[in-house]
Design a protein around this motif. Structure first.
Motif, short mmCIF file in Angstrom:
data_model
loop_
_atom_site.label_atom_id
_atom_site.label_comp_id
_atom_site.label_asym_id
_atom_site.label_seq_id
_atom_site.Cartn_x
_atom_site.Cartn_y
_atom_site.Cartn_z
N THR A 134 0.91 -1.33 0.12
CA THR A 134 0.12 0.12 -0.02
C THR A 134 0.98 1.32 0.02
O THR A 134 2.21 1.19 -0.07
N ASP A 135 0.43 2.34 0.02
CA ASP A 135 0.88 3.69 -0.06
C ASP A 135 1.59 3.90 1.34
O ASP A 135 2.28 4.91 1.50
N ASP A 136 1.16 2.91 2.38
CA ASP A 136 2.33 3.13 3.72
C ASP A 136 3.48 2.58 3.33
O ASP A 136 4.60 2.82 4.55
N ASP A 137 3.85 1.94 2.12
CA ASP A 137 5.02 1.33 2.15
C ASP A 137 5.78 2.31 1.05
O ASP A 137 5.30 2.38 -0.22
N ARG A 138 6.67 3.08 1.41
CA ARG A 138 7.33 3.94 0.74
C ARG A 138 8.89 3.49 0.10
O ARG A 138 9.71 2.55 0.62
N GLY A 139 9.13 3.99 -1.17
CA GLY A 139 10.32 3.64 -1.84
C GLY A 139 10.22 2.25 -2.63
O GLY A 139 11.26 1.98 -3.20
N TYR A 140 9.08 1.56 -2.45
CA TYR A 140 8.96 0.22 -3.27
C TYR A 140 7.59 -0.20 -3.28
O TYR A 140 6.63 0.40 -2.84
N PHE A 141 7.22 -1.05 -4.08
CA PHE A 141 6.01 -1.92 -4.12
C PHE A 141 5.79 -3.22 -4.53
O PHE A 141 7.07 -3.70 -5.17
N ASP A 142 5.18 -4.10 -4.01
CA ASP A 142 5.28 -5.51 -4.29
C ASP A 142 4.23 -6.09 -5.11
O ASP A 142 2.76 -5.83 -4.90
N VAL A 143 4.48 -6.75 -6.05
CA VAL A 143 3.47 -7.35 -6.97
C VAL A 143 3.46 -8.96 -6.76
O VAL A 143 4.76 -9.59 -6.84
N LEU A 144 2.32 -9.44 -6.27
CA LEU A 144 2.30 -11.02 -6.31
C LEU A 144 1.61 -11.44 -7.78
O LEU A 144 0.82 -10.95 -8.27
#
Length: 318
Positions: A134-144
């Motif tokens: 989510t946008d609480d995670d900064r600097g990256y994003f995870d794709v399953l």
């Protein structure tokens, strides 16, 4: 003779210079005068009173304010930071954003498209995915991603090494979840179709106690090993009484406490909220499963699902 000026006659200076003292004093005077001329700022502004200039950041964009990065119209490159398997055919890919405080900028309920150019055909291959971050995670994003042996995107992603670039664009999709849009949400997911559900569940639970929406999820898979992020779902259900999850396996192990077989109309009636105002049903999974669920839901009194879903539909298909 003016006695005040006749310092020699008064014996204040020797009539002949004493070389023992004269030349060293002369040298001292010359050196002192030289430093006074060339280093005037040194004697007028002591070093201890000089303020240290502020350090200019090398990346001005790196600030406490998050910056959304997604572009809905153009593909952008994101470096692969890491990847890890969570089952025999499901991998999570962590992609980096330009700055450590950047966010993806994806509204809850929407998804992105990953794309690459097939070197054999020259055609662009694109697939839609819902990040599990989510946008609480900064600097990256995870794709399953569920990987298929013959899938073009699957083969492309499997071959990626850390540092390789992945093209993506977004946001996409008709659903944008907002707190208060409904009182209860019933969800039916199959396999990796749980990812958009997880995104909305996280959004609701993050807004507690302001968001009082109740969520019930039926999550179907073939085997126990196919269940994606079970530990995450179980932890959320344990911590929040407003979220419940029920698992269904077509091939169940011994001592299985969930349902066995397929999702049925009776199961939907028992586990999900009834067809009434303030209730929304969300579906995501294999096409055949979704077709069966639409029929069951209509028979239970829910509105018929549209071919092109709209945000306000009572039955929304991702």
């Amino acid at each position: 003779m003016n006695r005040s000026l006749n310092i020699e006659a008064q014996g204040l200076l020797p009539t002949k210079p004493d070389n023992t003292y004269f030349y060293p004093w002369l040298l001292f005077v010359v050196v002192a005068f030289y430093y006074w001329i060339n280093h005037e700022s040194w004697h007028s502004h002591p070093a201890k009173s000089t303020p240290v200039p502020p350090i200019t950041p090398t990346h001005p964009a790196t600030s406490l304010k998050p910056r959304p990065i997604l572009d809905p119209d153009n593909l952008q490159d994101y470096p692969l930071l890491s990847k890890w398997d969570i089952s025999h055919n499901v991998t999570v890919f962590r992609l980096g954003l330009p700055q450590p405080t950047d966010v993806l900028g994806l509204p809850s309920g929407q998804h992105i498209a990953l794309a690459f150019t097939d070197p054999e055909t020259g055609k662009v291959v694109a697939r839609s995915y819902t990040p599990i971050s989510t946008d609480d995670d900064r600097g990256y994003f995870d794709v399953l991603v569920k990987l298929y042996p013959d899938g073009l995107m699957s083969k492309h992603l499997q071959a990626l090494q850390v540092g390789d670039l992945v093209k993506a664009r977004g946001p996409k999709g008709a659903m944008v979840y907002k707190p208060g849009m409904c009182e209860r949400i019933g969800m039916i997911a199959g396999g990796s179709g749980v990812t958009p559900m997880l995104q909305i569940i996280k959004a609701v639970l993050a807004q507690r106690p302001t968001d009082t929406t109740q969520i019930d999820l039926i999550y179907a898979n073939r085997t126990f090993d196919d269940i994606v992020l079970k530990d995450v779902l179980d932890e959320m259900a344990e911590k929040d009484p407003g979220f419940k999850v029920h698992y269904v396996l077509s091939q169940a192990p011994e001592n299985w406490t969930g349902s066995i077989g397929h999702v049925t109309k009776a199961m939907i009636k028992e586990r999900l909220p009834p067809a009434q105002a303030g209730t929304k049903i969300m579906l995501c999974g294999p096409a055949g499963m979704q077709d069966s669920m639409k029929i069951y839901l209509e028979e239970l009194g829910f509105d018929k699902a549209r071919l092109v879903p709209k945000r306000d539909d009572q039955v929304f298909c991702f």
